[in-house]
Write an enzyme that holds these catalytic residues in place. Structure first.
Site, PDB file in Angstrom:
ATOM      1  N   SER A 295       0.846  -1.191   0.000  1.00  0.00           N
ATOM      2  CA  SER A 295       0.000   0.000   0.000  1.00  0.00           C
ATOM      3  C   SER A 295       0.880   1.237   0.000  1.00  0.00           C
ATOM      4  CB  SER A 295      -0.905   0.014   1.233  1.00  0.00           C
ATOM      5  OG  SER A 295      -1.560   1.263   1.357  1.00  0.00           O
TER       6      SER A 295
ATOM      7  N   TYR B  89      -2.310   0.195  10.588  1.00  0.00           N
ATOM      8  CA  TYR B  89      -2.354  -0.249   9.204  1.00  0.00           C
ATOM      9  C   TYR B  89      -1.087   0.154   8.452  1.00  0.00           C
ATOM     10  CZ  TYR B  89      -3.970  -0.755   4.362  1.00  0.00           C
ATOM     11  OH  TYR B  89      -4.095  -1.110   3.042  1.00  0.00           O
TER      12      TYR B  89
END
Length: 708
Positions: free
Chosen positions: A585, A598
């Site tokens: 990501s 995250y």
């Protein structure tokens, strides 16, 4: 229409004719041909996939002269009667086909006749006529079936099959000895009929069966009746003998242990079979196979090979029999490979000698010398070929061959096709022309992909892309309902031979092992593993709980580690390299608010990928990362709290997120699941085979995420 069902009893074939359905087709002989063909092709006891041929003859109006002409409709080249449609038929002027006898120069010019079939075409939308065309054309019956029933071939392949045929049918079934299909065999069939008027069919030595009738129904019932009689004759002999194949030499493992042993060894076998190109595998432990491979006669019968050319073309000259005990310890891969490697070398040497001994001056070059069929006594049968359908069908054909051997041995003595005749079929120039006409393999042909989280937007798009580029896929997800929906869609789009579905929670060891075992049993192993399963939690550091933190790291980091660990074991067994792709990501490179759990987990995934690339490179296993950003479409991540958290962090509404993310990129583009799938394909499509340890951003251009 006479209903003969009440007068006949079938125990070994299925009577499927429905009078109501057939009545709707009355007057359309071609439709009745298709109906009959589909019924016959649905019963593998009558014929195998792609095997045999069916035809009918009708009177049509010539489009040029308006005169009535007789036309033969026959399954075209390469078709399958079980799925045959009108578009798969060839339609030929019968008189023109028969006139070809006037230009036939003899058996040495057989292949020249095939191109002349095109001069007989009646329907310009015809499929290319098959080599069987004259076999049907020279027989003067309205409806004809040419099938490869195991029971009939067992008699046709028996040492004294001609005598058995004559006695069993009281002379009502003729006999024509083995000859390669073609124009001359068609003449032989007509000669047999002329010499035996009133017969109901013809047995072709080592090959198959011809039957006929005045109507589609009569032909159908005639076929069933002949095959039923052959099958009953064989079963009566088996029952009288009390055993087949000389009795059982060893006992099979129980089913659970067979599957476990097969899953362990399949990647090793696949690697050894893939010395020239990647192969897709198939495993079956059908009871008929076990009866054969556990028998005393295995060592005598297996090297003989098959009899029917349809069987032989798909299973090769003979199988490879493994010299392992059913419960052999397979934990030391190097020891297992060292024991099996000489078997493969001997097989390749045997195949090369077969080619050199039998080749003609104009023979095509030798093909892949690796075995297609591998027999593991006590465990089952493995097959390996270019794609799942081909390898599955090869296993089905070898099962047919086992049925033939079983029947022939029960009634007499099995005889296989002569080696030179077998070579002439395998390297037939007409068969080679078929191979040359086949589409060029796609970039991922022969590759097996396991994509975690493949019911989600990104994972599903990756799996779809890989299948479209030729791979087979192991679809999985912990959400079984969502996985079932995805599986149903993929079945409609790509068919059953393109994928399997397996429930998978990447944090559970037993489910991970089950997924890789399923890949091994269904396809032979794995080549591409994509760590795509994930979740997101967006909270301030004050609101972040320990449970949130543990969940993120368990799924994203530990899950990636565990899947990679399991993948590496399989890839190392195969010894043909492979790819591990990790979906990271932008958040693993760029700091942002409300994202400590995250973002740090994604950063750990990226660096774990580098570490794995450094360690696995020596085994030709490439590890690369694709970094998306804000892939909102069809994503479970964006269905709830994560979207709320990101919108809150940026001070906007949830519905404004797609435009917000697009606007902040250099390209002002919205990122879609297909964009990530395309990036994954870049790494595995063949042009990046010397690239590992890379990070590829697919985020529309976020300068803060540029890899430095």
């Amino acid at each position: 229409m006479t209903n003969l069902k009440s007068k006949l009893t079938f125990s070994h074939v299925s009577y499927l004719w429905d009078e109501e359905t057939a009545a709707k087709l009355t007057g359309d002989e071609v439709a009745l041909l298709l109906y009959r063909s589909n019924l016959l092709g649905s019963d593998l006891r009558l014929t195998n996939y792609g095997g045999g041929n069916t035809s009918c003859k009708t009177v049509e109006k010539d489009p040029l002269s308006n005169k009535a002409v007789e036309v033969m409709w026959i399954k075209g080249s390469g078709g399958d009667i079980g799925t045959l449609k009108r578009s798969g038929l060839a339609a030929l002027y019968l008189d023109r086909l028969l006139d070809l006898k006037n230009v036939y120069k003899g058996i040495d010019h057989e292949d020249e006749m095939v191109n002349l079939f095109n001069h007989c075409i009646y329907d310009l939308d015809s499929k290319a006529p098959s080599i069987d065309t004259p076999l049907h054309g020279f027989l003067p019956f309205k409806h004809i079936d040419h099938l490869h029933p195991d029971a009939a071939i067992a008699i046709a392949a028996a040492k004294d099959g001609e005598r058995i045929t004559k006695e069993l049918f009281n002379g009502e079934i003729g006999w024509v000895g083995w000859q390669r299909p073609g124009f001359d065999l068609g003449l032989k069939l007509k000669e047999c009929l002329d010499n035996n008027p009133g017969i109901k069919g013809i047995m072709l030595g080592s090959h198959g069966l011809f039957t006929w009738g005045d109507t589609a129904y009569d032909c159908y019932v005639n076929t069933l009746t002949v095959v039923e009689k052959c099958a009953q004759y064989i079963e009566d002999k088996v029952e009288r003998n009390g055993s087949v194949f000389g009795g059982q030499r060893i006992q099979s493992l129980n089913e659970e242990d067979r599957k476990a042993q097969a899953a362990k060894i399949a990647p090793i076998l696949r690697g050894l079979c893939s010395s020239e190109r990647h192969m897709i595998g198939h495993f079956t432990d059908d009871k008929r196979i076990l009866e054969f491979i556990n028998s005393n006669d295995l060592d005598r019968l297996a090297p003989m090979g098959t009899s029917c050319p349809d069987h032989f073309l798909r299973t090769k000259i003979s199988p490879l029999v493994l010299n392992l005990e059913p419960d052999a310890d397979l934990s030391n891969v190097e020891e297992v490979v060292s024991k099996l490697q000489p078997l493969y070398e001997d097989y390749r040497k045997m195949y090369a000698e077969y080619y050199e001994t039998c080749k003609h001056p104009n023979s095509p070059k030798m093909r892949d010398p690796n075995p297609v069929i591998i027999l593991y006594p006590g465990v089952g049968l493995f097959s390996f070929s270019k794609d799942k359908q081909t390898t599955r069908v090869a296993a089905e054909f070898y099962t047919n061959a086992i049925n033939v051997m079983r029947g022939a041995e029960a009634i007499s003595e099995y005889t296989s096709l002569d080696r030179q005749e077998a070579f002439n079929i395998e390297y037939w120039l007409l068969e080679e022309a078929k191979l040359q006409r086949m589409p060029k393999p796609k970039p991922l042909s022969g590759k097996i992909a396991l994509v975690t989280g493949s019911s989600g937007g990104i994972g599903k798009a990756i799996a779809r892309k890989f299948i479209e580029e030729g791979a087979v896929a192991v679809l999985n997800d912990m959400d079984q309902e969502r996985l079932a929906i995805t599986g149903k869609k993929f079945l409609e789009q790509y068919g059953k031979d393109s994928f399997i579905t397996v429930p998978l929670n990447v944090t559970k060891d037993e489910e991970i092992q089950h997924a890789f075992d399923a890949a091994a049993l269904s396809f032979g192993g794995v080549d591409i593993v994509v760590n795509c399963a994930g979740l997101s939690i967006s909270k301030s550091i004050e609101d972040h709980t320990e449970a949130d933190w543990d969940l993120l790291y368990d799924v994203l980091v530990k899950g990636q580690f565990k899947i990679t660990q399991a993948a590496a074991k399989v890839l190392k067994k195969q010894k043909i390299g492979g790819d591990i792709l990790n979906i990271g990501s932008k958040n693993g490179l760029v700091s942002g608010p409300n994202n400590s759990g995250y973002g740090s987990a994604k950063a750990a995934q990226i660096h774990l990928s580098r570490l794995n690339a450094a360690e696995l490179g020596k085994d030709k296993i490439r590890v690369n990362v694709v970094n998306p950003d804000a892939v909102i479409s069809d994503s479970k991540i964006w269905e709830g709290a994560w979207a709320e958290g990101r919108a809150k962090a940026y001070g906007i509404k949830i519905e404004e997120l797609p435009a917000f993310y697009a606007k902040r990129t250099l390209l002002n583009e919205t990122i879609l699941p297909e964009d990530i799938a395309n990036a994954c394909f870049v790494f595995v499509g063949g042009l990046m085979n010397k690239a590992t340890g890379n990070v590829l951003n697919v985020d529309g251009g976020v300068s803060m995420a540029f890899v430095r």
